[in-house]
Structure formats: structure tokens, C-alpha cells
Design an enzyme around this catalytic site. Structure first.
Site, mmCIF file in Angstrom:
data_model
loop_
_atom_site.group_PDB
_atom_site.id
_atom_site.type_symbol
_atom_site.label_atom_id
_atom_site.label_comp_id
_atom_site.label_asym_id
_atom_site.label_seq_id
_atom_site.Cartn_x
_atom_site.Cartn_y
_atom_site.Cartn_z
ATOM 1 N N GLY A 31 36.848 37.357 32.954
ATOM 2 C CA GLY A 31 37.842 38.430 32.939
ATOM 3 C C GLY A 31 38.295 38.764 31.532
ATOM 4 N N HIS A 34 36.243 43.577 28.035
ATOM 5 C CA HIS A 34 36.265 44.471 26.881
ATOM 6 C C HIS A 34 34.890 45.125 26.755
ATOM 7 C CE1 HIS A 34 34.088 41.182 25.053
ATOM 8 N NE2 HIS A 34 35.085 40.359 25.367
ATOM 9 N N HIS A 37 31.685 43.201 27.380
ATOM 10 C CA HIS A 37 31.255 43.022 28.770
ATOM 11 C C HIS A 37 30.538 44.276 29.275
ATOM 12 C CE1 HIS A 37 34.622 39.993 28.597
ATOM 13 N NE2 HIS A 37 33.648 39.265 29.123
ATOM 14 N N GLN A 61 35.810 24.100 32.398
ATOM 15 C CA GLN A 61 35.212 24.230 31.070
ATOM 16 C C GLN A 61 36.255 24.251 29.952
ATOM 17 O OE1 GLN A 61 33.389 28.171 32.222
ATOM 18 N NE2 GLN A 61 33.802 28.674 30.103
ATOM 19 N N GLN A 153 25.869 28.333 24.749
ATOM 20 C CA GLN A 153 25.988 28.488 26.201
ATOM 21 C C GLN A 153 24.700 29.091 26.777
ATOM 22 O OE1 GLN A 153 29.546 30.039 28.374
ATOM 23 N NE2 GLN A 153 28.479 31.976 28.369
ATOM 24 N N ARG A 187 39.339 36.486 23.435
ATOM 25 C CA ARG A 187 40.335 35.749 22.644
ATOM 26 C C ARG A 187 40.835 36.553 21.443
ATOM 27 N NH1 ARG A 187 37.086 31.053 24.572
ATOM 28 N NH2 ARG A 187 38.534 29.787 25.788
HETATM 29 O O1 PAF Z 1 30.989 33.152 28.991
HETATM 30 C C1 PAF Z 1 31.851 33.081 29.891
HETATM 31 O O2 PAF Z 1 32.648 33.994 30.098
HETATM 32 C C2 PAF Z 1 31.934 31.826 30.748
HETATM 33 O O3 PAF Z 1 31.621 30.697 30.009
HETATM 34 C C3 PAF Z 1 31.072 31.893 32.018
HETATM 35 C C4 PAF Z 1 29.593 32.028 31.674
HETATM 36 C C5 PAF Z 1 31.498 33.091 32.860
HETATM 37 C C6 PAF Z 1 31.249 30.621 32.845
HETATM 38 O O4 PAF Z 1 32.563 30.437 33.236
#
Ligand code: PAF
Length: 283
Positions: A31, A34, A37, A61, A153, A187
Site C-alpha cells: 500500500g 505511488h 507502483h 517482515q 528482495q 517511505r
Molecule cells: O515490496 C513490498 O512491497 C513487499 O516487500 C512485498 C513484496 C509486497 C511483500 O510484503
């Protein structure tokens, strides 16, 4: 746009689409959406007939003392953005729906999480890998799209999918940037006006490192030092780490040849920001 909060609801809609032969791209998010996304949604549109998004601030996480509680949450605003971008389904589960009990089985990314952000955020990538495995199993998309800003990631997720034979294509879309180069991030909303100006130092530092490599510097330590020097020149910035790594494994490089990833994490005030740059030179 359908707005679904239950696993059963998503599965049943997915089944309908499968019968219709329509491909689904999933954009998993936490969520606070911005333009970055939106880039992921656009990439999804190129790869599938429907783009679905998930919004879930995954507690597993975040480490103690991190920003789980204050992470920006505005589901109605996110839903409006997703709808205007053409997303056809939003999966927004509650924590209880995702974790009805504390999980006993988790996905451990092992050594992939040893360096870079993993060294400073113990358990973070285990939380990410585990929730992404759940989201991929729940939605069963044809393709899932992630952002290159979170490079480590994306490396963890690619290996999650290959090592566990998950039948999904992983797509990593280029980082969306502000005019001064700052990588778009949820952030960034934490930054004060002066911090926002200072935050451009991440991009400047990466560009300086990249320039040095392109001009012939091959010593990874010296490139890292150069990046650190640029960050040190910004009074509001505090470097957490700079790394020069193999982009496929996130393992540190000594000499640069072929592809190298320059990555860094920097505190601007209380806000921790990350960014990276991929450079390629003759092997
Ligand atoms: O990148 C993110 O926003 C998060 O780490 C994800 C991949 C949605 C997992 O919670």
C-alpha cells in the site's frame, strides 16, 4: 474493480478467470501507493489480460523498532489509485486472514539474506519470502511484478520460485524516479522538506560510483569508498551500508567485470532509504 478480503474469494475469482482463459498479473504491495507502483501495474498490463494487486502490510517482515506501526495505511486511497490505473481486482486481506495462527513453517532464504539489507534487518527476507509464497499460492497469478529498487528482495523471490518450483513468472520492473533521481518509495512520505532535498544524495552517490566504473575503475572497494564519500558530503545523511555485488547472487565482488550491482542504504533523519544501480562493463 473487485475488492476482496478473503482467500476463498480470490481463489474463486481466479478459478473463473482460468475457465475464461484470461491471464493474471499480480502486483504485490504494502500500500501507500505511488507512481512507482503504477509502473509495476503498467508492466503487468503488458504481460497479462488482467492486473490484480494486493495490499497487505506484512508484519513478519518488520523487525523490532522498525516502522510497522507507523507505516502509512490508507486503503481507500490505494483502492482509488488502483482502480484509476485499470487494476481489476484488489486483494486486501486482514492480518487474521493471512495469519490465523502464528506460522510454524516459513521460507528461509538462507545465504541470500546474509548481506546487504539482510545483514541489518535480521528475519526481514524470511518474512518477505514467506508472505510472497503465500500470496503466490493464494492468487496463483501467471506473472508477478516487483520493483528493482528492492533488488535483494527480487533475488530472493526469483530463487523462491525456482527452488520451490512455483509455476509463476517473476518480472522485475525498472525503478521509477523523481526528477532529481530519488527512487520512488512509500517511505519518502516520512521525509521533511529539507530531508527530501537531502535524499537525492542516494542517486548522486550511485551515479558517481557508476561513472567511476564506466571510466575504468575495477576495484569494488574503491567504488564503494567513492559512493560512501558522496553520501558523507550530505550532512543529513548517514550511510548504513554500501555494497558492490554480483546482481544474481548478491555476493560481494572484489573486481568488477561484466555486471555489477551498486547498492546502498542510507538514513535521512529517521528514515531508512535504499537504492541501487546496475552497471555493466566488458568482462
Ligand atoms: O515490496 C513490498 O512491497 C513487499 O516487500 C512485498 C513484496 C509486497 C511483500 O510484503
Amino acid at each position: 474493480m473487485l475488492r476482496i478480503t478473503t482467500i476463498a474469494g480470490v481463489r474463486s475469482r481466479r478459478e473463473e478467470l482460468r475457465r475464461l482463459g484470461r491471464k493474471v498479473a499480480l502486483v504485490p504491495t504494502m500500500g501507500a501507493l505511488h507512481e512507482g507502483h503504477r509502473t509495476l501495474v503498467r508492466r503487468g498490463e503488458e504481460l497479462a489480460e488482467e492486473v490484480w494487486a494486493s495490499v497487505f502490510v506484512n508484519p513478519t517482515q518488520f523487525g523490532p523498532g522498525e516502522d510497522f506501526e507507523r507505516y502509512p495505511r490508507d486503503l481507500d486511497r490505494d483502492a482509488a489509485s488502483l482502480e484509476s490505473w485499470g487494476v481489476s481486482l484488489l486483494f486486501a486481506p486482514t492480518t487474521k486472514e493471512m495469519y490465523p495462527r502464528p506460522p510454524a513453517v516459513v521460507v528461509d532464504p538462507g545465504d541470500l539474506a546474509a548481506g546487504m539489507c539482510g545483514a541489518f534487518r535480521p528475519g526481514h527476507f524470511r518474512g518477505v519470502a514467506s508472505v510472497v509464497a503465500k500470496l503466490l499460492n493464494i492468487v496463483q497469478p501467471d506473472v508477478a511484478v516487483f520493483g528493482a529498487k528492492d533488488w535483494q528482495q527480487s533475488v530472493v523471490i526469483r530463487r523462491l520460485v525456482t527452488d520451490l518450483d512455483l509455476p509463476v513468472r517473476i518480472e522485475v520492473a525498472a525503478t521509477a524516479r523523481e526528477a532529481d533521481g530519488l527512487a520512488m518509495s512509500s517511505r519518502n512520505a516520512y521525509l521533511t522538506t529539507s530531508e527530501r532535498a537531502a535524499a537525492a544524495v542516494l542517486y548522486r552517490a550511485l551515479k558517481a560510483g557508476e561513472q567511476a566504473v564506466l571510466q575504468g575503475e575495477r576495484d569494488a572497494t574503491r567504488v564503494g569508498e567513492l559512493v560512501a564519500t558522496v553520501v558523507a558530503g550530505e550532512p543529513e545523511a548517514r550511510l548504513q551500508y554500501v555494497a558492490v555485488v554480483n546482481p544474481d547472487t548478491c555476493k560481494p565482488l572484489q573486481a568488477i567485470g561484466g555486471r555489477a550491482l551498486l547498492a546502498l542504504a542510507v538514513f535521512i533523519g529517521q528514515t531508512r532509504l535504499i537504492d541501487n544501480a546496475l552497471v555493466e562493463v566488458a568482462p
